[in-house]
Design a protein around this motif. Structure first.
Motif, PDB file in Angstrom:
ATOM      1  N   ARG A 110     -19.838 -53.080  15.187  1.00  0.00           N
ATOM      2  CA  ARG A 110     -21.025 -52.310  15.547  1.00  0.00           C
ATOM      3  C   ARG A 110     -21.486 -51.560  14.314  1.00  0.00           C
ATOM      4  O   ARG A 110     -20.729 -50.804  13.720  1.00  0.00           O
ATOM      5  CB  ARG A 110     -20.721 -51.336  16.664  1.00  0.00           C
ATOM      6  CG  ARG A 110     -21.955 -50.574  17.111  1.00  0.00           C
ATOM      7  CD  ARG A 110     -21.705 -49.782  18.349  1.00  0.00           C
ATOM      8  NE  ARG A 110     -21.332 -50.649  19.460  1.00  0.00           N
ATOM      9  CZ  ARG A 110     -22.057 -50.843  20.538  1.00  0.00           C
ATOM     10  NH1 ARG A 110     -23.211 -50.245  20.665  1.00  0.00           N
ATOM     11  NH2 ARG A 110     -21.643 -51.610  21.503  1.00  0.00           N
ATOM     12  N   LYS A 134     -23.677 -48.869  11.971  1.00  0.00           N
ATOM     13  CA  LYS A 134     -23.835 -47.418  12.070  1.00  0.00           C
ATOM     14  C   LYS A 134     -24.806 -47.066  13.185  1.00  0.00           C
ATOM     15  O   LYS A 134     -25.895 -47.626  13.275  1.00  0.00           O
ATOM     16  CB  LYS A 134     -24.343 -46.871  10.740  1.00  0.00           C
ATOM     17  CG  LYS A 134     -24.549 -45.368  10.735  1.00  0.00           C
ATOM     18  CD  LYS A 134     -25.038 -44.910   9.373  1.00  0.00           C
ATOM     19  CE  LYS A 134     -25.324 -43.426   9.350  1.00  0.00           C
ATOM     20  NZ  LYS A 134     -25.778 -42.996   8.003  1.00  0.00           N
ATOM     21  N   MET A 135     -24.366 -46.136  14.037  1.00  0.00           N
ATOM     22  CA  MET A 135     -25.221 -45.690  15.134  1.00  0.00           C
ATOM     23  C   MET A 135     -24.997 -44.197  15.347  1.00  0.00           C
ATOM     24  O   MET A 135     -23.928 -43.664  15.053  1.00  0.00           O
ATOM     25  CB  MET A 135     -24.932 -46.453  16.414  1.00  0.00           C
ATOM     26  CG  MET A 135     -23.568 -46.229  16.977  1.00  0.00           C
ATOM     27  SD  MET A 135     -23.362 -47.175  18.497  1.00  0.00           S
ATOM     28  CE  MET A 135     -21.874 -46.435  19.107  1.00  0.00           C
ATOM     29  N   SER A 136     -26.009 -43.541  15.842  1.00  0.00           N
ATOM     30  CA  SER A 136     -25.937 -42.112  16.116  1.00  0.00           C
ATOM     31  C   SER A 136     -25.094 -41.853  17.351  1.00  0.00           C
ATOM     32  O   SER A 136     -25.164 -42.594  18.336  1.00  0.00           O
ATOM     33  CB  SER A 136     -27.341 -41.544  16.326  1.00  0.00           C
ATOM     34  OG  SER A 136     -27.253 -40.192  16.756  1.00  0.00           O
ATOM     35  N   HIS A 186     -22.378 -39.917  13.309  1.00  0.00           N
ATOM     36  CA  HIS A 186     -22.583 -41.365  13.378  1.00  0.00           C
ATOM     37  C   HIS A 186     -21.236 -42.074  13.341  1.00  0.00           C
ATOM     38  O   HIS A 186     -20.279 -41.552  12.765  1.00  0.00           O
ATOM     39  CB  HIS A 186     -23.424 -41.848  12.179  1.00  0.00           C
ATOM     40  CG  HIS A 186     -24.779 -41.240  12.153  1.00  0.00           C
ATOM     41  ND1 HIS A 186     -25.043 -40.011  11.615  1.00  0.00           N
ATOM     42  CD2 HIS A 186     -25.957 -41.697  12.627  1.00  0.00           C
ATOM     43  CE1 HIS A 186     -26.321 -39.731  11.739  1.00  0.00           C
ATOM     44  NE2 HIS A 186     -26.906 -40.734  12.359  1.00  0.00           N
ATOM     45  N   ALA A 210     -19.470 -46.283  12.996  1.00  0.00           N
ATOM     46  CA  ALA A 210     -19.550 -47.734  12.853  1.00  0.00           C
ATOM     47  C   ALA A 210     -18.175 -48.258  13.249  1.00  0.00           C
ATOM     48  O   ALA A 210     -17.171 -47.555  13.095  1.00  0.00           O
ATOM     49  CB  ALA A 210     -19.886 -48.127  11.423  1.00  0.00           C
TER      50      ALA A 210
END
Length: 126
Positions: A98, A100-102, A108, A110
């Motif tokens: 996955r 990088k996501m908030s 964040h 990953a």
């Protein structure tokens, strides 16, 4: 009260390959730990740690009868920008699970599969 986790272990089959992966992804050098006689046949390489500080130390471990792979526990490594370490993981032979996501006000993350099949997390505030 301190954080409840004080140690982690990531099990591996190929220690040189796993060490090279983590050293490249995180930009660190792992340190060989001496195994006590009661744990003969176990190979441990520790991530950098400061025993007098908070947070959890941990090691890569090669041990007969214990296999690497996905399970019910996930380790997250602290990063300045988790997208950078995620890219390094891919360059070192891992796979991006996955990007990088908030995670809202918590920063964040990953997720990557290491070269041994373990799913690990990367966390950063930026």
């Amino acid at each position: 009260m301190n954080n409840p986790v004080i140690w982690f272990e990531l099990y591996v089959d190929d220690m040189p390959r796993a060490r090279a992966f983590y050293e490249r992804m995180l930009g660190v050098t792992l340190e060989k730990l001496n195994s006590p006689d009661s744990l003969a046949g176990i190979e441990l390489w520790a991530f950098p740690m400061a025993m007098d500080r908070g947070g959890a130390g941990g090691a890569l471990v090669k041990m007969a009868g214990v296999r690497p792979g996905g399970g019910g526990t996930r380790v997250y490594f602290a990063c300045t920008d988790c997208a950078v370490e995620a890219q390094r993981a891919v360059e070192a032979g891992g796979t991006l699970f996955r990007a990088k996501m908030s995670i809202s006000e918590y920063g964040h993350i990953a997720l990557v599969h290491d070269i041994e099949g373990n799913l690990v997390g990367l966390h950063s505030m930026q």
